[in-house]
Design a protein around this motif. Sequence first.
Motif, PDB file in Angstrom:
ATOM      1  N   TRP A  79       0.876  -1.221  -0.061  1.00 54.46           N
ATOM      2  CA  TRP A  79      -0.037  -0.143  -0.081  1.00 54.46           C
ATOM      3  C   TRP A  79       0.721   1.186   0.077  1.00 54.46           C
ATOM      4  O   TRP A  79       0.117   2.197  -0.047  1.00 54.46           O
ATOM      5  N   GLY A  80       2.137   1.186   0.157  1.00 52.86           N
ATOM      6  CA  GLY A  80       2.848   2.374   0.302  1.00 52.86           C
ATOM      7  C   GLY A  80       4.565   2.143   0.210  1.00 52.86           C
ATOM      8  O   GLY A  80       4.747   0.811   0.460  1.00 52.86           O
ATOM      9  N   LYS A  81       5.203   2.901  -0.034  1.00 48.39           N
ATOM     10  CA  LYS A  81       6.825   2.826  -0.047  1.00 48.39           C
ATOM     11  C   LYS A  81       7.238   2.590   1.342  1.00 48.39           C
ATOM     12  O   LYS A  81       8.463   2.268   1.502  1.00 48.39           O
ATOM     13  N   ARG A  82       6.414   3.194   2.241  1.00 50.78           N
ATOM     14  CA  ARG A  82       7.045   3.235   3.864  1.00 50.78           C
ATOM     15  C   ARG A  82       5.850   3.093   4.616  1.00 50.78           C
ATOM     16  O   ARG A  82       4.680   3.618   4.164  1.00 50.78           O
ATOM     17  N   PRO A  83       5.996   2.918   5.911  1.00 49.50           N
ATOM     18  CA  PRO A  83       4.913   3.199   6.757  1.00 49.50           C
ATOM     19  C   PRO A  83       4.652   4.539   7.087  1.00 49.50           C
ATOM     20  O   PRO A  83       5.411   5.421   6.880  1.00 49.50           O
ATOM     21  N   SER A  84       3.174   4.622   7.297  1.00 50.49           N
ATOM     22  CA  SER A  84       3.046   6.166   7.667  1.00 50.49           C
ATOM     23  C   SER A  84       3.456   6.648   8.475  1.00 50.49           C
ATOM     24  O   SER A  84       3.894   6.201   9.788  1.00 50.49           O
ATOM     25  N   VAL A  85       3.948   8.340   8.871  1.00 49.74           N
ATOM     26  CA  VAL A  85       4.107   9.045  10.111  1.00 49.74           C
ATOM     27  C   VAL A  85       3.181  10.029  10.234  1.00 49.74           C
ATOM     28  O   VAL A  85       2.462  10.505   9.542  1.00 49.74           O
ATOM     29  N   ALA A  86       3.221  10.572  11.593  1.00 46.69           N
ATOM     30  CA  ALA A  86       2.541  11.631  11.950  1.00 46.69           C
ATOM     31  C   ALA A  86       2.489  12.640  11.031  1.00 46.69           C
ATOM     32  O   ALA A  86       1.446  13.459  10.796  1.00 46.69           O
ATOM     33  N   ALA A  87       3.671  13.087  10.313  1.00 45.76           N
ATOM     34  CA  ALA A  87       3.709  14.354   9.542  1.00 45.76           C
ATOM     35  C   ALA A  87       3.035  14.130   8.258  1.00 45.76           C
ATOM     36  O   ALA A  87       2.556  15.004   7.359  1.00 45.76           O
ATOM     37  N   ASP A  88       2.464  12.893   7.899  1.00 46.05           N
ATOM     38  CA  ASP A  88       1.792  12.688   6.657  1.00 46.05           C
ATOM     39  C   ASP A  88       0.299  13.398   6.742  1.00 46.05           C
ATOM     40  O   ASP A  88      -0.193  13.722   5.910  1.00 46.05           O
ATOM     41  N   TYR A  89       0.017  13.419   8.165  1.00 49.74           N
ATOM     42  CA  TYR A  89      -1.419  14.127   8.163  1.00 49.74           C
ATOM     43  C   TYR A  89      -1.224  15.260   8.901  1.00 49.74           C
ATOM     44  O   TYR A  89      -2.439  16.004   8.915  1.00 49.74           O
ATOM     45  N   ALA A  90      -0.321  16.006   8.933  1.00 46.59           N
ATOM     46  CA  ALA A  90      -0.123  17.358   9.770  1.00 46.59           C
ATOM     47  C   ALA A  90      -0.737  18.364   8.844  1.00 46.59           C
ATOM     48  O   ALA A  90      -1.113  19.462   9.421  1.00 46.59           O
ATOM     49  N   GLY A  91      -0.782  18.375   7.671  1.00 42.91           N
ATOM     50  CA  GLY A  91      -1.165  19.281   6.738  1.00 42.91           C
ATOM     51  C   GLY A  91      -2.712  19.260   6.627  1.00 42.91           C
ATOM     52  O   GLY A  91      -3.364  20.329   5.791  1.00 42.91           O
ATOM     53  N   ILE A  92      -3.418  18.309   6.912  1.00 49.33           N
ATOM     54  CA  ILE A  92      -4.866  18.050   6.881  1.00 49.33           C
ATOM     55  C   ILE A  92      -5.584  18.869   7.916  1.00 49.33           C
ATOM     56  O   ILE A  92      -5.541  18.823   8.974  1.00 49.33           O
ATOM     57  N   LYS A  93      -6.567  19.841   7.280  1.00 45.37           N
ATOM     58  CA  LYS A  93      -7.402  20.583   8.156  1.00 45.37           C
ATOM     59  C   LYS A  93      -8.690  20.237   8.271  1.00 45.37           C
ATOM     60  O   LYS A  93      -9.330  19.432   7.630  1.00 45.37           O
ATOM     61  N   ARG A  94      -9.458  20.876   9.232  1.00 48.35           N
ATOM     62  CA  ARG A  94     -11.096  20.248   9.416  1.00 48.35           C
ATOM     63  C   ARG A  94     -11.662  20.735   8.282  1.00 48.35           C
ATOM     64  O   ARG A  94     -11.488  21.613   7.440  1.00 48.35           O
ATOM     65  N   THR A  95     -12.645  20.046   8.009  1.00 45.71           N
ATOM     66  CA  THR A  95     -13.852  20.205   6.965  1.00 45.71           C
ATOM     67  C   THR A  95     -14.535  21.621   7.084  1.00 45.71           C
ATOM     68  O   THR A  95     -14.390  22.314   6.335  1.00 45.71           O
ATOM     69  N   ASP A  96     -14.741  21.833   8.209  1.00 43.91           N
ATOM     70  CA  ASP A  96     -15.548  23.122   8.654  1.00 43.91           C
ATOM     71  C   ASP A  96     -15.657  23.145  10.078  1.00 43.91           C
ATOM     72  O   ASP A  96     -15.128  22.106  10.831  1.00 43.91           O
ATOM     73  N   VAL A  97     -16.355  24.294  10.647  1.00 43.89           N
ATOM     74  CA  VAL A  97     -16.188  24.441  12.215  1.00 43.89           C
ATOM     75  C   VAL A  97     -17.029  23.358  12.774  1.00 43.89           C
ATOM     76  O   VAL A  97     -16.945  22.665  13.908  1.00 43.89           O
TER      77      VAL A  97
END
Length: 334
Positions: A79-97
């Motif tokens: 499923w990927g070249k490497r295991p996921s790390v926390a930084a993979d999700y750091a730029g993802i923001k809430r959909t809305d309030v």
Amino acid sequence: MEFFNDHRKLFTAAFLLFFVLTLFVAILPALHNQQKNAPLPGYEPLSEAAEKGKSIFIANGCVACHTQQVRNVDMDRPWGKRPSVAADYAGIKRTDVWRNTATLMGTERTGPDLTDVGNRQPSLEWNLVHLYNPRIVVEASVMPAYPWLFEYKAFPADSDVVVNVPDAYLKPGKGKVVATEEALQLVAYLQSLKQVPLPDGRPTPEFLYAREKAKAEGGEDAGGLDGGLLYATHCQACHQANGQGLPGAFPSLTESTVVNGDDLELYVDIIMNGYDARPEFAAMPGIGTMMELTPAEVTAIINHERTSWGNSGAQVTEDEIKEIMDFLAQGASE
């Protein structure tokens, strides 16, 4: 006992207790994670179309069957070249309030993980056919079809994206299948899901608990790589398990002049760098380069294709393929 008889003191104490617990267990750790983890260099925020596609992904319940997390166990290696790390999700923001549908890591993997699907399956044509009816490209798929994301037109406009659906799956007399804006947005989101390479110098997490290969008495690998498994992982989605492809969309590998021919350089170049056969077929992405296939893996895939479905091409050696791959890589760098 007076404390327990005074509801104001009791509820005030309970409120303060839960506030302190929430502060130290949830809020402060979350703020610390936000400061500690930043998006990786090369991370690209979702485009407007992909952002809308994410909402469609959520609305149609795709997260119920697909994860977006590559665990650090060997079974997740496809499923990927490497295991996921926390930084993979750091730029993802809430959909809305009101909705915190930021990361869609999921909890169940009925279907394949989508963390790196933008690299594994970047073909617009394949994704649209798959959404219209998954059984067209994956015969045993249990994924539901999404026909409401498409419409029939007798005379599609030049700007319409026509989907190459086999006649057996078409409604007679309705015309051609055209992707709606929602379908294109959903595919835009899927194609945006790509693992970002880790910066140079940062240690790459390892895949753990790898299954040991069978060894011969002399310690050499007796079985080698499984070309059929590699084909199923990287090629079967388009060219099908029987090698016959999909008419009008993906070419057949049976009795193919490329598969059975002597032009190995062309064969390897197509695997590594892709091929655009428009308008006869959809463009093939450079699967070999994107998935970082080794000479041994490319050799196993070629030998599998040359000895399957009635093909009779001569088998190749790893040394032959490595020499061609080095030559192609050198040409690409110049």
